[in-house]
Enzyme design. Sequence first.
Site, mmCIF file in Angstrom:
data_model
loop_
_atom_site.group_PDB
_atom_site.id
_atom_site.type_symbol
_atom_site.label_atom_id
_atom_site.label_comp_id
_atom_site.label_asym_id
_atom_site.label_seq_id
_atom_site.Cartn_x
_atom_site.Cartn_y
_atom_site.Cartn_z
ATOM 1 N N SER A 164 0.827 -1.202 0.000
ATOM 2 C CA SER A 164 0.000 0.000 0.000
ATOM 3 C C SER A 164 0.863 1.255 0.000
ATOM 4 O O SER A 164 1.927 1.292 0.629
ATOM 5 C CB SER A 164 -0.908 0.016 1.224
ATOM 6 O OG SER A 164 -1.537 1.273 1.387
ATOM 7 N N GLN A 219 0.437 -0.491 -4.811
ATOM 8 C CA GLN A 219 -0.838 0.231 -4.918
ATOM 9 C C GLN A 219 -0.589 1.713 -4.729
ATOM 10 O O GLN A 219 0.198 2.132 -3.873
ATOM 11 C CB GLN A 219 -1.827 -0.276 -3.864
ATOM 12 C CG GLN A 219 -3.146 0.468 -3.798
ATOM 13 C CD GLN A 219 -3.106 1.649 -2.835
ATOM 14 O OE1 GLN A 219 -2.319 1.671 -1.897
ATOM 15 N NE2 GLN A 219 -3.943 2.634 -3.082
ATOM 16 N N TYR A 244 -2.558 5.851 -5.023
ATOM 17 C CA TYR A 244 -3.700 6.741 -5.215
ATOM 18 C C TYR A 244 -3.273 7.908 -6.112
ATOM 19 O O TYR A 244 -2.089 8.203 -6.232
ATOM 20 C CB TYR A 244 -4.168 7.329 -3.875
ATOM 21 C CG TYR A 244 -4.598 6.321 -2.851
ATOM 22 C CD1 TYR A 244 -5.850 5.735 -2.901
ATOM 23 C CD2 TYR A 244 -3.745 5.969 -1.797
ATOM 24 C CE1 TYR A 244 -6.259 4.816 -1.943
ATOM 25 C CE2 TYR A 244 -4.138 5.051 -0.834
ATOM 26 C CZ TYR A 244 -5.396 4.472 -0.911
ATOM 27 O OH TYR A 244 -5.786 3.561 0.027
ATOM 28 N N THR A 301 -5.809 2.815 -7.271
ATOM 29 C CA THR A 301 -7.112 2.927 -6.620
ATOM 30 C C THR A 301 -7.798 4.219 -7.042
ATOM 31 O O THR A 301 -7.242 5.308 -6.892
ATOM 32 C CB THR A 301 -6.951 2.897 -5.091
ATOM 33 O OG1 THR A 301 -6.323 1.667 -4.719
ATOM 34 C CG2 THR A 301 -8.299 2.993 -4.404
ATOM 35 N N ARG A 360 -16.374 6.934 8.081
ATOM 36 C CA ARG A 360 -16.221 5.721 8.901
ATOM 37 C C ARG A 360 -16.461 6.110 10.363
ATOM 38 O O ARG A 360 -15.562 6.571 11.058
ATOM 39 C CB ARG A 360 -14.840 5.127 8.676
ATOM 40 C CG ARG A 360 -14.621 4.738 7.207
ATOM 41 C CD ARG A 360 -13.172 4.623 6.837
ATOM 42 N NE ARG A 360 -13.015 4.689 5.383
ATOM 43 C CZ ARG A 360 -11.858 4.870 4.756
ATOM 44 N NH1 ARG A 360 -10.752 5.021 5.477
ATOM 45 N NH2 ARG A 360 -11.808 4.924 3.448
ATOM 46 N N LYS A 364 -8.298 -0.267 -9.636
ATOM 47 C CA LYS A 364 -9.010 -0.840 -8.491
ATOM 48 C C LYS A 364 -10.103 0.116 -8.009
ATOM 49 O O LYS A 364 -9.832 1.286 -7.757
ATOM 50 C CB LYS A 364 -8.032 -1.118 -7.355
ATOM 51 C CG LYS A 364 -8.626 -1.769 -6.122
ATOM 52 C CD LYS A 364 -7.540 -2.044 -5.090
ATOM 53 C CE LYS A 364 -8.092 -2.724 -3.847
ATOM 54 N NZ LYS A 364 -8.996 -1.846 -3.070
ATOM 55 N N HIS A 390 -14.172 -0.866 -2.071
ATOM 56 C CA HIS A 390 -13.220 -0.495 -1.016
ATOM 57 C C HIS A 390 -13.587 -1.157 0.317
ATOM 58 O O HIS A 390 -13.440 -0.570 1.391
ATOM 59 C CB HIS A 390 -13.158 1.021 -0.843
ATOM 60 C CG HIS A 390 -11.792 1.538 -0.494
ATOM 61 N ND1 HIS A 390 -10.946 2.097 -1.424
ATOM 62 C CD2 HIS A 390 -11.118 1.582 0.676
ATOM 63 C CE1 HIS A 390 -9.818 2.472 -0.828
ATOM 64 N NE2 HIS A 390 -9.902 2.176 0.450
ATOM 65 N N ARG A 397 -15.928 0.672 2.742
ATOM 66 C CA ARG A 397 -15.356 1.749 3.552
ATOM 67 C C ARG A 397 -15.566 3.127 2.940
ATOM 68 O O ARG A 397 -15.177 4.117 3.541
ATOM 69 C CB ARG A 397 -13.855 1.511 3.750
ATOM 70 C CG ARG A 397 -13.548 0.285 4.591
ATOM 71 C CD ARG A 397 -12.064 -0.058 4.570
ATOM 72 N NE ARG A 397 -11.216 0.964 5.144
ATOM 73 C CZ ARG A 397 -11.022 1.164 6.449
ATOM 74 N NH1 ARG A 397 -11.677 0.393 7.320
ATOM 75 N NH2 ARG A 397 -10.212 2.100 6.877
#
Length: 385
Positions: free
Chosen positions: A111, A132, A134, A160, A169, A258, A282, A285
């Site tokens: 990540s 991964q 963003y 992502t 959340r 993703k 996700h 989330r």
Amino acid sequence: MSIFNVNPVTVDDYRRLARRKLPRFLFDYLDGGANAEATLAANVNDFDRYRLKQRVMRNVDNIDTSTKLAGFDAAMPVALAPVGMAGMYARRGETQGARAADAQGIPFTCSTLGICSVEEITAATGKPIWFQLYMLRDRDVIQSLLKRAEAAGVTTLLFTVDLPLPGMRLRDYRNGMIGTNLCSKLSKTAQLAYSPRWIMDVGIKGKPHTIGNLSEVVPDPDDLNEYKAFIDSQFDTSVTWEDIAWLRSIWPGKLIIKGVMEVEDAQAAVNAGADGVVVSNHGGRQLDSVASSITKLPAIAQAVGDQCEVYIDSGIRSGIDVVKAVALGAQGVLIGRPWIYAMAGAGEQGVKDLLATFQNEIRTAMALMGVNSLAELTPELLERV
């Protein structure tokens, strides 16, 4: 008999162990979803909408669970999904997860927001991993991260796209995970008092608690609040498919998008040059009250499955779930919470054991369904209830 007196086997077993060992704010950050958590529950429960067909008197003497995932020779159609701050759930948690994945012959995904850097993870295994990322407002940071990933041997990028801003959340607000006021600090301090083993193993021995991949771009790499401020400033709500086309132009490896939940978005990803898509909300989330990933998979697989690889995450809790996903058109699945539960509850060995259970479940299901290869798993072998 208490679960703590028997060997953990299922994801639920490891979840209970993790809940016992972790400070509550960390467990709920992992375990929770957005708002009322309706999508979180649907992701898991909707797998029960599909039933396997059991077929008998077929030669199943040569069962093969292996496949290729983005060019990776995998022992089964499973990869470990990227999980932010995995290194807060066990000491240097990303390296433990990567070693476990390597031992079981499946891909591991680092990540952007992991505690361990991509370099530390690849050094721990000596093997290629997935990375991964963003879309950040600062495109120079993106290019720098991609160069680091490529230099570390990464050939597959999971990008992502479903996080232009973070979902609501609510557990994190209740437990003080979000917030730096006095009440939040006191709440977390009180919760830590009930987790002495975590304090020693992770809090003390697991240092440094930096976001390894971003340590060069924040003023104080030892202050997690600095990272949060940087990340909050980098959410980019202006991103479009043109940005993905730009990303494709600068990334030489495989590109998997993703966070796709609609056919039109899957088609747009292919048009932008993606080699694959991950059907994902996700893990429930982000936006609550959206459909589960498994119910969106068939239409997306049918629409773009002959143009790119199709994966799914969110809600997979067993090898049986993996079989259902493959039968509905997935090349493979990504699991996030399951491997973190196992690592938090029983360390690297726990992840290895859980993955071994997944593979045994896949193999057993294939045998009882009368198939020898993953290619034989088709929608006709499922019943919708």
